[in-house]
Motif scaffolding. Structure first.
Motif, PDB file in Angstrom:
ATOM      1  N   ASP A 149     -43.197  16.662  23.413  1.00 49.02           N
ATOM      2  CA  ASP A 149     -42.312  17.142  24.473  1.00 49.02           C
ATOM      3  C   ASP A 149     -41.793  18.544  24.185  1.00 49.02           C
ATOM      4  O   ASP A 149     -41.664  19.368  25.093  1.00 49.02           O
ATOM      5  N   TYR A 172     -38.758  18.048  29.818  1.00 47.55           N
ATOM      6  CA  TYR A 172     -37.359  17.623  29.952  1.00 47.55           C
ATOM      7  C   TYR A 172     -36.378  18.628  29.350  1.00 47.55           C
ATOM      8  O   TYR A 172     -35.202  18.326  29.167  1.00 47.55           O
ATOM      9  N   ASP A 209     -35.448  19.923  35.824  1.00 43.54           N
ATOM     10  CA  ASP A 209     -36.028  18.805  35.080  1.00 43.54           C
ATOM     11  C   ASP A 209     -35.321  18.552  33.751  1.00 43.54           C
ATOM     12  O   ASP A 209     -35.825  17.822  32.904  1.00 43.54           O
ATOM     13  N   ASN A 210     -34.144  19.138  33.562  1.00 44.25           N
ATOM     14  CA  ASN A 210     -33.437  19.047  32.282  1.00 44.25           C
ATOM     15  C   ASN A 210     -32.047  18.420  32.422  1.00 44.25           C
ATOM     16  O   ASN A 210     -31.160  18.676  31.615  1.00 44.25           O
ATOM     17  N   HIS A 212     -31.359  15.161  32.388  1.00 46.14           N
ATOM     18  CA  HIS A 212     -31.245  13.862  31.731  1.00 46.14           C
ATOM     19  C   HIS A 212     -31.130  14.032  30.218  1.00 46.14           C
ATOM     20  O   HIS A 212     -31.754  14.926  29.633  1.00 46.14           O
ATOM     21  N   VAL A 214     -32.351  12.307  26.838  1.00 47.48           N
ATOM     22  CA  VAL A 214     -33.528  11.518  26.504  1.00 47.48           C
ATOM     23  C   VAL A 214     -33.288  10.860  25.150  1.00 47.48           C
ATOM     24  O   VAL A 214     -32.918  11.530  24.181  1.00 47.48           O
ATOM     25  N   PHE A 248     -33.863   7.419  29.659  1.00 48.26           N
ATOM     26  CA  PHE A 248     -33.309   8.601  30.303  1.00 48.26           C
ATOM     27  C   PHE A 248     -31.959   8.250  30.934  1.00 48.26           C
ATOM     28  O   PHE A 248     -31.820   7.210  31.573  1.00 48.26           O
ATOM     29  N   GLN A 304     -38.221  16.246  38.144  1.00 41.87           N
ATOM     30  CA  GLN A 304     -39.419  16.614  37.387  1.00 41.87           C
ATOM     31  C   GLN A 304     -40.414  17.377  38.265  1.00 41.87           C
ATOM     32  O   GLN A 304     -40.431  17.216  39.490  1.00 41.87           O
TER      33      GLN A 304
END
Length: 392
Positions: A149, A172, A209-210, A212, A214, A248, A304
């Motif tokens: 990732d 992410y 897309d960032n 959350h 993880v 998430f 995403q």
């Protein structure tokens, strides 16, 4: 020389302070597991970056401190019993394993694209200046999932842009790993204890897309087959190819993700302490609780580049609430370290520069209240009344 400065740290005392913090004053010091808990412990001052994590072995009377380039072992009075030094990467959050009594911590080498769980055999830490590579006190397990990732070429230009937030790369928004904690599986109150590992996430207000946090799940009971001593000039890649779970939780983008992750046996929830985010569309709380009673549900990981589904966790519906985003959270400063001791008591770390090029670390005792905006109150005694611990 770190060892020389370490000797000076034995006599280091907390810096003078002037502020005060509302708190409760117990008739006697609280006990957890029969151990009387001091309201304040000083972990010394060290030629490193700031304190990044703390974990307490109350039964044996030990406290372990992550200072990003070294691990420090003290007793409950703050007397330094030993240190593990020589780390060139970033040692982050740490936690004591209920399985084997060792301390597990996140360890990053971003330039080498290598991310590990460092495992410290703390029973062997018996002197100041022990070497992480050569003294047989630390092994490491490589986490391939994090590398995938972190190095993801999200815009497909064939170039990985490296350790920078100003890029569409990093799936992410992954900047590595920070928060770690042992606890039961999400949605469970018992059963096998898992190691949960939280991503660091770059602060970037231009991407969607960032938003959350993880969290990776690992069953470490058979990790001995992966453990290797670490030669930092030649990082190994021995570790599990896959996780035992990937989760998430939507909080809005933060600055470097979950700094400290901690399972709280008193509430049954998971603490996430962060540096505040910068997106104006979110409330940017600094403290969140994952609802430990809620089972993960499969759903869309929003924002995403391509539609994606995953196992979603729920924030506890308590504390402050932002109706626009549905986000719940609190304002608190647990991002330098927090350890849930049981029975509703917690040690919360603070730290900063001393003035001689060193950084000090200390913990203060708090009690859970659950109130908003700050869910804890300081526990005071005659030694801590009127000191400068941070409020909120």
């Amino acid at each position: 020389m770190v060892v020389g400065l370490a000797l000076a740290a034995l006599a280091a005392a907390p810096a003078p302070s002037t502020a005060s913090t509302p708190a409760s004053e117990p008739a006697s010091l609280p006990r957890v597991g029969g151990v009387e808990l001091p309201t304040h412990i000083h972990g010394g001052a060290w030629p490193t970056s700031h304190v990044q994590g703390v974990t307490v072995d109350a039964e044996n009377g030990h406290v372990y401190w992550s200072f990003t380039q070294m691990l420090v072992k003290t007793d409950l009075d703050g007397t330094v019993l030993g240190t593990v030094e020589g780390l060139t990467g970033h040692l982050g959050d740490i936690d004591l394993s209920p399985h084997d009594g060792r301390v597990y911590g996140s360890l990053e080498y971003k330039a080498e694209e290598a991310f590990y769980i460092a495992v410290f055999d703390v029973a062997k830490i018996d002197r100041i200046g022990m070497n992480a590579e050569t003294d047989g006190v630390m092994t490491t397990v490589h986490l391939a999932e994090v590398v995938e990732d972190f190095t993801a070429d999200m815009n497909g230009d064939g170039v990985f842009d490296g350790d920078t937030a100003n890029t569409p790369d990093h799936r992410y928004g992954c900047s590595g790993i920070d928060g770690v904690s042992f606890g039961p599986g999400f949605g469970r109150s018992g059963g096998p204890q898992r190691l949960m590992v939280a991503y660091g996430v770059y602060s970037n207000t231009e991407r969607t897309d960032n938003d959350h946090q993880v969290i990776l799940e690992y069953d470490v009971r058979r990790w001995e087959r992966y453990e290797r001593p670490l030669t930092q000039s030649q990082p190994h890649r021995s570790g599990p190819r896959h996780t035992d779970g990937k989760y998430f939780v939507r909080t809005g983008n933060t600055t470097y993700g979950v700094q400290n992750l901690q399972y709280d046996p008193h509430t049954g929830n998971w603490i996430m302490a962060v540096y505040e985010g910068k997106k104006e569309t979110y409330p940017n709380y600094s403290f969140f609780l994952v609802d430990g009673s809620a089972r993960p549900e499969r759903g869309e990981i929003t924002g995403q580049p391509e539609p994606e589904r995953g196992r979603l966790l729920s924030l506890l519906p308590a504390g402050l609430h932002d109706p626009a985003t549905g986000t719940h959270g609190w304002e608190f400063h647990g991002n330098y370290g927090i350890d849930a001791l049981g029975d509703g008591y917690y040690y919360v770390a603070e730290g900063g520069p001393v003035g001689d090029g060193t950084q000090e670390g200390e913990v203060y005792l708090y009690r859970w209240t659950g109130e908003a905006p700050t869910p804890f109150e300081r526990v005071m005694d005659d030694t801590t009344a009127g000191d400068g611990a941070v409020e909120g």
